[in-house]
Scaffold this motif. Structure first.
Motif, PDB file in Angstrom:
ATOM      1  N   HIS A 231      28.214  12.789  -7.079  1.00  0.00           N
ATOM      2  CA  HIS A 231      27.334  13.597  -6.233  1.00  0.00           C
ATOM      3  C   HIS A 231      26.159  14.168  -7.030  1.00  0.00           C
ATOM      4  O   HIS A 231      25.080  14.392  -6.472  1.00  0.00           O
ATOM      5  N   MET A 232      26.343  14.386  -8.328  1.00  0.00           N
ATOM      6  CA  MET A 232      25.219  14.782  -9.173  1.00  0.00           C
ATOM      7  C   MET A 232      24.161  13.682  -9.202  1.00  0.00           C
ATOM      8  O   MET A 232      22.961  13.951  -9.099  1.00  0.00           O
ATOM      9  N   ALA A 233      24.610  12.444  -9.365  1.00  0.00           N
ATOM     10  CA  ALA A 233      23.669  11.320  -9.385  1.00  0.00           C
ATOM     11  C   ALA A 233      22.911  11.234  -8.065  1.00  0.00           C
ATOM     12  O   ALA A 233      21.682  11.066  -8.035  1.00  0.00           O
ATOM     13  N   ARG A 234      23.633  11.356  -6.972  1.00  0.00           N
ATOM     14  CA  ARG A 234      22.995  11.320  -5.657  1.00  0.00           C
ATOM     15  C   ARG A 234      21.937  12.419  -5.530  1.00  0.00           C
ATOM     16  O   ARG A 234      20.864  12.199  -4.961  1.00  0.00           O
ATOM     17  N   GLY A 237      18.673  11.556  -7.305  1.00  0.00           N
ATOM     18  CA  GLY A 237      18.037  10.296  -6.934  1.00  0.00           C
ATOM     19  C   GLY A 237      18.299   9.135  -7.858  1.00  0.00           C
ATOM     20  O   GLY A 237      17.499   8.195  -7.918  1.00  0.00           O
ATOM     21  N   VAL A 238      19.412   9.169  -8.588  1.00  0.00           N
ATOM     22  CA  VAL A 238      19.787   8.059  -9.476  1.00  0.00           C
ATOM     23  C   VAL A 238      20.869   7.231  -8.786  1.00  0.00           C
ATOM     24  O   VAL A 238      21.861   7.783  -8.294  1.00  0.00           O
ATOM     25  N   LYS A 239      20.681   5.931  -8.752  1.00  0.00           N
ATOM     26  CA  LYS A 239      21.660   5.054  -8.112  1.00  0.00           C
ATOM     27  C   LYS A 239      23.021   5.211  -8.783  1.00  0.00           C
ATOM     28  O   LYS A 239      23.118   5.370 -10.002  1.00  0.00           O
ATOM     29  N   VAL A 240      24.065   5.130  -7.957  1.00  0.00           N
ATOM     30  CA  VAL A 240      25.411   5.349  -8.470  1.00  0.00           C
ATOM     31  C   VAL A 240      26.359   4.293  -7.925  1.00  0.00           C
ATOM     32  O   VAL A 240      26.240   3.864  -6.773  1.00  0.00           O
ATOM     33  N   ILE A 241      27.263   3.853  -8.782  1.00  0.00           N
ATOM     34  CA  ILE A 241      28.396   3.031  -8.366  1.00  0.00           C
ATOM     35  C   ILE A 241      29.625   3.911  -8.436  1.00  0.00           C
ATOM     36  O   ILE A 241      29.963   4.428  -9.506  1.00  0.00           O
ATOM     37  N   ALA A 254      31.609   9.061  -0.057  1.00  0.00           N
ATOM     38  CA  ALA A 254      30.965   7.916  -0.709  1.00  0.00           C
ATOM     39  C   ALA A 254      29.448   8.084  -0.682  1.00  0.00           C
ATOM     40  O   ALA A 254      28.904   8.761   0.194  1.00  0.00           O
ATOM     41  N   PRO A 255      28.741   7.479  -1.630  1.00  0.00           N
ATOM     42  CA  PRO A 255      27.283   7.459  -1.523  1.00  0.00           C
ATOM     43  C   PRO A 255      26.853   6.632  -0.322  1.00  0.00           C
ATOM     44  O   PRO A 255      27.525   5.673   0.070  1.00  0.00           O
ATOM     45  N   LYS A 256      25.737   7.019   0.269  1.00  0.00           N
ATOM     46  CA  LYS A 256      25.174   6.225   1.348  1.00  0.00           C
ATOM     47  C   LYS A 256      24.573   4.936   0.781  1.00  0.00           C
ATOM     48  O   LYS A 256      24.301   4.857  -0.434  1.00  0.00           O
ATOM     49  N   PRO A 257      24.345   3.933   1.622  1.00  0.00           N
ATOM     50  CA  PRO A 257      23.832   2.652   1.112  1.00  0.00           C
ATOM     51  C   PRO A 257      22.533   2.757   0.321  1.00  0.00           C
ATOM     52  O   PRO A 257      22.307   1.959  -0.594  1.00  0.00           O
ATOM     53  N   ASP A 258      21.667   3.718   0.649  1.00  0.00           N
ATOM     54  CA  ASP A 258      20.431   3.869  -0.105  1.00  0.00           C
ATOM     55  C   ASP A 258      20.602   4.732  -1.353  1.00  0.00           C
ATOM     56  O   ASP A 258      19.637   4.975  -2.082  1.00  0.00           O
ATOM     57  N   GLU A 259      21.831   5.187  -1.623  1.00  0.00           N
ATOM     58  CA  GLU A 259      22.110   5.983  -2.815  1.00  0.00           C
ATOM     59  C   GLU A 259      22.892   5.185  -3.865  1.00  0.00           C
ATOM     60  O   GLU A 259      22.940   5.586  -5.030  1.00  0.00           O
ATOM     61  N   GLY A 260      23.521   4.104  -3.455  1.00  0.00           N
ATOM     62  CA  GLY A 260      24.320   3.321  -4.383  1.00  0.00           C
ATOM     63  C   GLY A 260      25.345   2.487  -3.638  1.00  0.00           C
ATOM     64  O   GLY A 260      25.179   2.186  -2.453  1.00  0.00           O
ATOM     65  N   ILE A 261      26.419   2.142  -4.335  1.00  0.00           N
ATOM     66  CA  ILE A 261      27.461   1.322  -3.728  1.00  0.00           C
ATOM     67  C   ILE A 261      28.835   1.862  -4.120  1.00  0.00           C
ATOM     68  O   ILE A 261      28.966   2.641  -5.072  1.00  0.00           O
TER      69      ILE A 261
END
Length: 304
Positions: A231-234, A237-241, A254-261
């Motif tokens: 959630h810190m990455a989100r 604005g840094v993509k996260v797996i 979970a991250p949303k599709p535009d935030e990562g996978i």
């Protein structure tokens, strides 16, 4: 200016996700206050859009009464906030925790196909006063703080820790070696209770929350367990797996599709616990038998 008090006391990941409504409320002209426990308040240290009320169980009621808010947004919904609702003379909004739906994901595995996002539920709670489109967490980090984490190499940050074993991916060492051998700088993030055999520059237990946020913002990509690092990455604005073991994206985190996978091995026994507590009934956590090369390849795709 109407004062809006947002309530979310814990845990860190949940507190970070409240930021998905804080800035929109500020931009709509409200004076925004967040009440949370002292251990989490510093994550907002550089954020200009919120006033943080850092409390503990002994003083939260007095602090809330002294603020005299016009509107309260209850994003915790427990006995403490129920008491506050009866103390404060304010307009009150709360969110749908989807407690039954999330428990059904554990009890009846077919329900795990019903994916939702907690940030959307937070936004629904404030819809009567502000309409937030595609709500996502957002936190600010000052430029001077970022300077400490500048690197000549592209940085991959690995969030190796989690509160419970059912959330801890077991092949971070092999994953870190793949990145190191490909010319990346690997940074290891976690708190003082996290231990790992992963390779790289270890910041485990060495950074404040806000400096951890700066370290993440200076990264090209974050790979983490189902934990606050995701959630810190989100939020910056840094993509996260996000790697899911005993928990599952159907819980809303979970991250949303535009935030990562997300990477989650489909097994008939998962999700096995709402929070990842307990031990694996098989003993060896087969839900984490996910090849590091698969994660590495997904990361390369995200990096372009």
């Amino acid at each position: 200016m109407a004062k809006v008090l947002v309530l979310r006391f814990s845990s860190l990941g949940d507190v970070i996700l409240t930021s998905s409504i804080l800035k929109p409320l500020h931009d709509a002209g409200f004076g925004v206050y967040l009440m949370t426990y002292k251990g989490f308040a510093s994550i907002f240290e550089d954020s200009s859009f919120v006033n943080v009320l850092s409390v503990d169980k002994s003083n939260m009621f007095d602090v809330a009464k002294s603020l005299t808010p016009d509107i309260v947004i209850d994003l915790h919904k427990n006995i403490k906030t129920f008491i506050l609702k009866n103390i404060l003379k304010a307009k009150w909004f709360s969110y749908d925790k989807k407690s039954i739906q999330r428990r059904f994901c554990v009890w009846f595995k077919a329900f795990k196909n019903n994916i939702f996002y907690i940030t959307d539920e937070y936004a629904n709670a404030v819809k009567p006063i502000v309409d937030i489109k595609n709500p996502k967490p957002y936190l600010e980090v000052k430029d001077e703080r970022l300077e400490r984490f500048v690197s000549s190499k592209p940085v991959i940050s690995l969030g190796v820790g989690a509160r419970y074993h059912k959330k801890k991916y077991k092949y971070f060492k092999e994953l870190s070696e793949l990145f190191l051998n490909s010319g990346f700088e690997v940074r290891l993030l976690g708190d003082k209770n996290d231990d790992t055999d992963a390779k790289g520059v270890s910041y485990i237990g060495k950074l404040s929350l806000i400096d951890t946020l700066a370290c993440i913002k200076s990264s090209k990509l974050v790979i983490a367990n189902d934990s606050s690092i995701t959630h810190m990455a989100r939020a910056v604005g840094v993509k996260v797996i996000t790697i899911f073991g005993g928990t599952h994206p159907c819980f809303g985190f979970a991250p949303k599709p535009d935030e990562g996978i997300t990477i989650s091995k489909d097994m008939p026994c998962k999700p096995c616990d709402l929070h990842g507590k307990g031990v694996c009934k098989y003993g060896d956590y087969p839900c984490f038998e996910i090849e590091p090369k698969l994660i590495f390849d997904k990361a390369m795709m995200l990096l372009g």
